[in-house]
Write a protein that holds these residues in place. Structure first.
Motif, PDB file in Angstrom:
ATOM      1  N   ILE A  93      -2.278   6.334   0.104  1.00  0.00           N
ATOM      2  CA  ILE A  93      -3.511   6.050   0.844  1.00  0.00           C
ATOM      3  C   ILE A  93      -3.345   6.447   2.301  1.00  0.00           C
ATOM      4  O   ILE A  93      -4.217   7.084   2.894  1.00  0.00           O
ATOM      5  CB  ILE A  93      -3.877   4.551   0.728  1.00  0.00           C
ATOM      6  N   VAL A 101      -0.590   0.422   5.525  1.00  0.00           N
ATOM      7  CA  VAL A 101      -1.506  -0.033   4.485  1.00  0.00           C
ATOM      8  C   VAL A 101      -0.699  -0.884   3.510  1.00  0.00           C
ATOM      9  O   VAL A 101       0.430  -0.530   3.163  1.00  0.00           O
ATOM     10  CB  VAL A 101      -2.094   1.168   3.701  1.00  0.00           C
ATOM     11  N   SER A 102      -1.231  -2.014   3.125  1.00  0.00           N
ATOM     12  CA  SER A 102      -0.612  -2.706   1.990  1.00  0.00           C
ATOM     13  C   SER A 102      -1.700  -3.015   0.966  1.00  0.00           C
ATOM     14  O   SER A 102      -2.880  -3.108   1.298  1.00  0.00           O
ATOM     15  CB  SER A 102       0.109  -3.972   2.437  1.00  0.00           C
ATOM     16  N   THR A 103      -1.292  -3.122  -0.275  1.00  0.00           N
ATOM     17  CA  THR A 103      -2.270  -3.325  -1.337  1.00  0.00           C
ATOM     18  C   THR A 103      -1.961  -4.620  -2.087  1.00  0.00           C
ATOM     19  O   THR A 103      -0.821  -5.074  -2.118  1.00  0.00           O
ATOM     20  CB  THR A 103      -2.246  -2.161  -2.348  1.00  0.00           C
ATOM     21  N   ALA A 104      -2.992  -5.188  -2.650  1.00  0.00           N
ATOM     22  CA  ALA A 104      -2.812  -6.368  -3.498  1.00  0.00           C
ATOM     23  C   ALA A 104      -3.838  -6.305  -4.615  1.00  0.00           C
ATOM     24  O   ALA A 104      -4.885  -5.658  -4.490  1.00  0.00           O
ATOM     25  CB  ALA A 104      -3.003  -7.650  -2.693  1.00  0.00           C
ATOM     26  N   SER A 150      -3.473  10.137   2.666  1.00  0.00           N
ATOM     27  CA  SER A 150      -4.845  10.628   2.478  1.00  0.00           C
ATOM     28  C   SER A 150      -5.713  10.329   3.684  1.00  0.00           C
ATOM     29  O   SER A 150      -6.537  11.151   4.091  1.00  0.00           O
ATOM     30  CB  SER A 150      -5.466   9.987   1.236  1.00  0.00           C
ATOM     31  N   GLU A 205       1.289   3.471  -3.894  1.00  0.00           N
ATOM     32  CA  GLU A 205      -0.150   3.579  -3.653  1.00  0.00           C
ATOM     33  C   GLU A 205      -0.450   3.519  -2.147  1.00  0.00           C
ATOM     34  O   GLU A 205      -1.255   4.294  -1.640  1.00  0.00           O
ATOM     35  CB  GLU A 205      -0.873   2.451  -4.391  1.00  0.00           C
TER      36      GLU A 205
END
Lengths: 88, 88
Positions: A28, A43-46, A31, A24
């Motif tokens: 991102i 970017v990191s997601t949680a 994009s 993801e």
């Protein structure tokens, strides 16, 4: 201990361990470059789950949240989990 | 302003607005009952994106994160967004 047994919220933050590929995040970042925001270096997601409890002491609520993590919310092989008790 | 232009991280927290049906929360709560953690009164979920910038002042990083939110990360019709600048 004078601890009020009212509403307790426990925040469970689940993120991928370092080294685990985060598709993801990759998507991102790609994009954002296409959308003309190329300055983002990474970017990191949680995922955050906020669990609410009523009429239970904080310690008990935290223990129940840990049980929820073990049984459902995270996979110890790939996830790093942070649990924070928020009180009222 | 003496502000160092080093690494800046901006945390973007995206959650559903109140009143918007959260299917994931419903599903988690149902599962927790089946998994013998019925004490959880409610569950809410959020997605957190941490954007890292290098060599950009904090204010600029925050503005870029807002742009990323507008263009990609959130839908203003259904999402509530909280943006926090984390510094180094």
């Amino acid at each position: 201990m004078g601890e009020r047994a009212r509403r307790v919220r426990v925040e469970v933050r689940v993120e991928l361990k370092p080294g685990i590929m985060d598709a993801e995040s990759e998507s991102i970042q790609k994009s954002l470059r296409l959308l003309d925001v190329p300055e983002v270096e990474s970017v990191s997601t949680a995922r955050v789950y906020t669990l609410s409890f009523e009429g239970i002491p904080r310690q008990k609520a935290k223990a129940l949240a840990e049980r929820a993590v073990d049984r459902l919310l995270a996979n110890p092989v790939i996830h790093r989990v942070t649990i924070t008790t928020l009180g009222d």
